[in-house]
Structure formats: structure tokens, C-alpha cells
Design a protein around this motif. Structure first.
Motif, short mmCIF file in Angstrom:
data_model
loop_
_atom_site.label_atom_id
_atom_site.label_comp_id
_atom_site.label_asym_id
_atom_site.label_seq_id
_atom_site.Cartn_x
_atom_site.Cartn_y
_atom_site.Cartn_z
N SER A 43 9.17 -13.45 -24.80
CA SER A 43 8.96 -14.84 -25.22
C SER A 43 7.53 -15.30 -24.96
N LYS A 44 6.77 -14.55 -24.15
CA LYS A 44 5.40 -14.96 -23.83
C LYS A 44 4.40 -14.51 -24.91
N ILE A 45 4.81 -13.65 -25.83
CA ILE A 45 3.94 -13.26 -26.93
C ILE A 45 3.86 -14.43 -27.91
N GLU A 46 2.68 -14.71 -28.39
CA GLU A 46 2.50 -15.84 -29.31
C GLU A 46 3.21 -15.54 -30.64
N ARG A 47 4.14 -16.39 -31.00
CA ARG A 47 4.92 -16.18 -32.24
C ARG A 47 5.15 -17.54 -32.88
N SER A 48 4.80 -17.65 -34.15
CA SER A 48 4.89 -18.92 -34.86
C SER A 48 5.46 -18.72 -36.25
N ASN A 49 6.23 -19.72 -36.71
CA ASN A 49 6.58 -19.79 -38.13
C ASN A 49 5.34 -20.17 -38.93
N LEU A 50 5.26 -19.67 -40.14
CA LEU A 50 4.18 -20.06 -41.05
C LEU A 50 4.75 -21.01 -42.09
N ILE A 51 4.18 -22.21 -42.20
CA ILE A 51 4.62 -23.21 -43.17
C ILE A 51 3.52 -23.40 -44.21
N VAL A 52 3.83 -23.13 -45.46
CA VAL A 52 2.86 -23.26 -46.56
C VAL A 52 3.44 -24.23 -47.59
N ALA A 71 1.83 -2.41 -44.06
CA ALA A 71 0.80 -1.84 -43.18
C ALA A 71 0.53 -2.70 -41.96
N LEU A 72 1.09 -3.90 -41.90
CA LEU A 72 0.97 -4.77 -40.73
C LEU A 72 2.29 -4.77 -39.97
N PRO A 73 2.44 -3.99 -38.92
CA PRO A 73 3.71 -3.98 -38.17
C PRO A 73 4.07 -5.38 -37.67
N SER A 74 5.33 -5.75 -37.84
CA SER A 74 5.80 -7.03 -37.31
C SER A 74 7.18 -6.82 -36.68
N VAL A 75 7.28 -5.74 -35.90
CA VAL A 75 8.53 -5.43 -35.20
C VAL A 75 8.85 -6.54 -34.21
N LEU A 118 2.55 -1.98 -32.20
CA LEU A 118 3.77 -1.97 -33.00
C LEU A 118 4.72 -3.08 -32.55
N TYR A 119 4.62 -3.50 -31.29
CA TYR A 119 5.55 -4.49 -30.74
C TYR A 119 4.86 -5.83 -30.48
N SER A 120 3.79 -6.11 -31.19
CA SER A 120 3.02 -7.33 -30.94
C SER A 120 3.54 -8.53 -31.70
N GLY A 121 4.72 -8.40 -32.32
CA GLY A 121 5.34 -9.55 -32.96
C GLY A 121 4.82 -9.83 -34.36
N GLU A 122 5.08 -11.04 -34.83
CA GLU A 122 4.80 -11.41 -36.22
C GLU A 122 3.43 -12.04 -36.44
N LYS A 123 2.65 -12.22 -35.38
CA LYS A 123 1.42 -13.01 -35.48
C LYS A 123 0.42 -12.45 -36.50
N ARG A 125 0.87 -8.14 -25.71
CA ARG A 125 0.21 -9.45 -25.81
C ARG A 125 -1.29 -9.29 -26.00
N CYS A 126 -1.85 -8.24 -25.39
CA CYS A 126 -3.28 -7.97 -25.59
C CYS A 126 -3.52 -7.39 -26.97
N ALA A 127 -2.63 -6.51 -27.41
CA ALA A 127 -2.81 -5.85 -28.71
C ALA A 127 -2.83 -6.84 -29.85
N VAL A 128 -2.02 -7.90 -29.75
CA VAL A 128 -1.96 -8.85 -30.84
C VAL A 128 -3.29 -9.57 -31.03
N ARG A 129 -4.01 -9.82 -29.92
CA ARG A 129 -5.30 -10.48 -30.04
C ARG A 129 -6.36 -9.53 -30.60
N VAL A 130 -6.33 -8.26 -30.15
CA VAL A 130 -7.30 -7.29 -30.65
C VAL A 130 -7.09 -7.02 -32.13
N ALA A 131 -5.82 -6.79 -32.52
CA ALA A 131 -5.53 -6.43 -33.90
C ALA A 131 -5.82 -7.56 -34.86
N SER A 132 -5.53 -8.81 -34.46
CA SER A 132 -5.70 -9.93 -35.38
C SER A 132 -7.16 -10.16 -35.72
N SER A 133 -8.06 -9.74 -34.83
CA SER A 133 -9.48 -9.96 -35.10
C SER A 133 -9.99 -9.08 -36.22
#
Length: 440
Positions: free
Chosen positions: A108-117, A13-17, A62-67, A31-39
Motif C-alpha cells: 500500500s506504500k507504493i504510489e498508485r493512482s487512478n487516471l481520470i481523463v 511493454a510497461l509492466p503494471s503487475v 515488474l512489481y512497481s504497480g500501475e504508476k 518503490r524505488c524502481a517505480v521512480r527510476v523507471a518513470s523518469s
């Protein structure tokens, strides 16, 4: 409903295209959608947070990346008492971190990070297990981000490739953290990686920053480290996969009026001879070159373009080929081989690489101690091989011994109705948990 299934439904249910697949006019709004959706991520367990938006508003999400997915998984891991860190790869003032290709495209300007646990052992770390699935998926329409359960299967984009592996691996780690059987000397690192479906920027960044992230690599890692890369392998431990080499071949001719073709040189006709030679004689040569786990190397002519209109003799034509390589083959060697083959047929073409970064084959020694232990743990007598390329080869090339393992079947990946067997999903989680419990 098991914990693993519940987590997978939430992830679908969380798009990560991967933003690389986004239409260029939608990258900026993404880039704006990723900030709105993550909140407000995951206010509903089985529907993405954009439910109720109109269609135009949803598409950038849908295209806001993996954040959004990385943030959600970080919260799940933190609640389980695990150590959490985000490793930035893309998105710092438009720069790309740790990607050798230097890709500076808009996505490449969309915030995208690996998650390390991390799950740290009680005593000194003597070995490290890296659980490494990828976060991104290929594109899909909006209906594919609504998880659907039917006939023992869970349907939705990423169900098998590879959110099923994400759910199985993280659930196993969370359950291990809450048992008395946690390893005493083995560190477990869950590294969920971005960009596998495009240029593998996540795994390349992990390798580049391995020392800072305390991930052992190099000569000392052979006996003490193992990366288990999450992909749909039908729960088979895979120690070898083919490499992926995309080459562009271009022919040049001489333009002329279509009414007097004898005055020109037809680049399309020359390319047609090259295509025929590659798909017949060259492919036949490759079929004689076999690997015990991978079978034969292959070639496929996937794209062709040439000419501008019917009444002009075309002065150029280009094809893009997909050459799947075997262990021991290199890009330079394949390019020399193809050039020599064409020369033997009195043909010629300009040859260049299309890939942003190298995608070599994988071949991990199945006699390495941790590989042997993993094989025994899942009840497998000998390793398997797969045709597709994945992050495992990037990690292995960076000095981290790697295998591929996960629930689901690659036959369902990237399809319009992607699904995973829930029995395979739960069995995968249990096999991983049992292996992790067996570690000292």
C-alpha cells in the motif's frame, strides 16, 4: 499498424503487475524502481525501459504497480488536448485512501493512482459516459512484457485483460477529441483504475470521491450516466455478472499420537466429510438456482490445509471455498445457508470471510436509456452475462449504472501466452467511437 495496436504494444511493454502479488522481500525495492523507471519510460516503443538491466535489477520493476502505465497514458491524453487528473488511492505517507478494508500491507506504500481523463462537451453537461478499464495485471515472467505480433494476434501480459480495453477506449476518445462529431452535451470520462485484480481499491476510491471528481451517481444518475467497464467480453455488452465470495471454513479436533488415533479427534477427517458434502449435495442444490443470463451459482473448494506431520492426529483443518453468487444473494445469506446445510448433515465448521471488501454480483437494467442506446449502437439485440467478477459491480453498488464491454476473450486472460485478436481490438475501438459519436 493501427494507432490502437501501437498503443497496446506500448502498454504491454510497461509492466503494471499488481504489487499485491509481489514477493514481500521485493516490495521495498519496487518503490524505488517505480521512480527510476518513470523518469525514462517508453524510450523504446516495443521494449520496457528496463531493457539491458540484469535480472536482479529488473524484478522490482515488474512489481512497481500501475504508476508507469498511468503516467504514460496521461501523456498520451494530454497530447490529444484532453483534461487529465491523477486520483491518489495508495501511497501517501503509507496510508490508504478510500479503501474501506483499511488494508495497510507493505504494497500500500507504493504510489498508485487512478487516471481520470475528460473530454468536455461544448455546452452544458447533461449526461456522462464513463470508460473504466483497469490498469493492473496478474503476475508474469519478464518475457511476457515483450509484445509479439503473430498471425493477426498481439501477445503479452495484459493483452486482453485488460490493456486491450485500455488501448481501444483511450484511442477512441483521442480520435473523438479531434473530430467535428464530438458530443455537444455529453461528457466522456476515461477512468483507468488500479487494483482490480486484488481488492478493487481503484473503483472503490472512484465511488467514494464521485462528487469531487464530478462523476454523477445515485438516483439522478440512472438516466444520465453509464459506466462501460473494460474487460474481455468478445465485444458483447454485458449487464450481469456473478459475485465472488471467498469463505474460510475451519474444523477443530483433538491432537493425539499417531500410534493411538483413537485417543484424538481427527479434524482432517471431519473436513473431508464437509468437502464431499459441499462438492456433491450442496453443488447440486446450487445447480437448481439459475439466472437467465448467468446460469447457476457455483461452489469450488480451492484450498485445503491441515495437520503438521503424519504421526500426529490433526487438531485443525481449514479450507477456502469460492462461492460465485447470483443477483439477489448476499454474503450474510450465503454464510447462513452453508451453516444450515452443514447442520443438516450433522457437520459444523467455523465460517469467516477471506475477501478484503465485498464483491457482489452485477445486474443492470437493460431498459435504462443509455444501456438501450449502447446495445443498439453495437448491433446487439439482448444483453449478455459473464461468470467472472469485475469493477462494474463496485461502481453499480456506488450508484453508477454499469455494463461490461471490451475486445478479447476471457479464456486468454491470466494464461502463460496471453493474446488478443487485432481484428477484435480494432473493431472494439470502432464500436466505442461510433457509440460516442452518436451521443448528443
Amino acid at each position: 499498424m493501427t494507432r490502437t495496436e501501437k498503443l497496446l504494444a506500448e502498454l504491454i511493454a510497461l509492466p503494471s503487475v499488481n504489487p499485491a502479488f509481489a514477493p514481500q522481500d521485493e516490495v521495498g525495492t519496487a518503490r524505488c524502481a517505480v521512480r527510476v523507471a518513470s523518469s525514462g519510460a517508453m524510450k523504446s516503443r516495443f521494449h520496457p525501459p528496463h531493457t539491458g538491466w540484469d535480472t536482479a535489477a529488473r524484478r522490482p520493476y515488474l512489481y512497481s504497480g500501475e504508476k508507469n502505465m498511468a503516467d504514460f497514458l496521461a501523456s498520451v491524453a494530454a497530447r490529444a488536448g484532453l483534461e487529465v487528473e491523477l486520483q491518489p488511492v495508495f501511497g501517501v505517507r503509507g496510508h490508504v485512501r478510500a479503501l474501506e478494508s483499511g488494508d495497510m500491507s507493505p504494497h500500500s506504500k507504493i504510489e498508485r493512482s487512478n487516471l481520470i481523463v475528460r473530454l468536455l462537451p461544448r455546452n452544458k453537461i447533461r449526461r456522462t459516459i464513463l470508460l473504466a478499464p483497469h490498469l493492473d495485471t496478474v503476475g508474469a515472467d519478464e518475457s511476457q512484457f515483450i509484445p509479439r505480433r503473430k498471425n493477426g494476434r498481439l501477445h503479452g501480459r495484459g493483452a486482453c485483460d485488460t490493456k486491450g480495453s485500455v488501448a481501444a477506449m483511450l484511442t477512441a476518445l483521442c480520435e473523438l477529441a479531434n473530430t467535428k462529431s464530438r458530443p455537444q452535451e455529453t461528457e466522456i470520462v476515461f477512468a483507468s483504475l488500479i487494483d482490480e485484480e486484488n481488492a478493487q481499491a481503484g473503483s472503490r476510491a472512484l465511488v467514494a470521491q464521485a462528487s469531487r471528481l464530478r462523476v454523477p451517481n445515485g438516483r439522478d444518475a440512472r438516466a444520465t450516466t453509464l459506466a462501460i467497464v473494460g474487460e474481455p467480453t468478445r465485444l458483447q455488452v454485458v449487464t450481469a455478472h456473478k459475485g465472488s465470495l471467498w469463505l474460510r471454513l475451519e474444523t477443530h479436533g483433538k491432537a493425539a499420537h499417531g500410534a493411538a488415533p483413537q485417543l484424538g479427534q481427527n479434524a482432517v477427517r471431519e473436513m473431508a466429510r464437509i468437502v464431499c458434502a459441499l462438492e456433491t449435495d450442496y453443488a447440486a442444490r446450487l445447480r437448481k438456482r439459475r439466472h437467465p443470463l448467468l446460469g447457476a451459482a457455483t461452489v469450488n473448494v480451492g484450498v485445503i490445509s491441515g495437520g503438521s506431520q503424519p504421526n500426529i492426529v490433526p487438531d485443525r483443518c481449514a479450507i477456502t471455498i469460492d462461492r460465485r453468487t447470483l443477483p439477489g444473494e448476499s454474503e450474510a445469506g450465503v454464510r447462513r445457508e452453508i451453516a444450515a446445510f452443514l447442520n443438516s448433515k450433522n457437520l459444523s465448521a467455523k465460517i469467516s470471510s477471506v475477501k478484503l471488501a465485498p464483491c457482489p454480483p452485477l445486474e443492470t437494467n437493460s431498459r435504462l436509456p443509455l444501456v438501450r442506446q449502447f446495445l443498439r449502437s453495437v448491433g446487439q439485440s439482448k444483453p449478455a452475462g459473464v461468470d467472472y467478477f469485475c469493477d462494474a459491480a463496485v461502481l453499480a453498488a456506488g450508484g453508477i449504472p454499469s455494463v461490461v464491454f471490451g475486445p478479447g476473450d476471457i479464456a486468454q486472460a491470466h494464461t502463460a501466452d496471453e493474446w488478443i485478436s487485432l481484428a477484435s481490438l480494432e473493431r472494439g475501438k470502432n464500436l466505442l467511437l461510433n457509440f460516442l459519436k452518436s451521443l448528443p
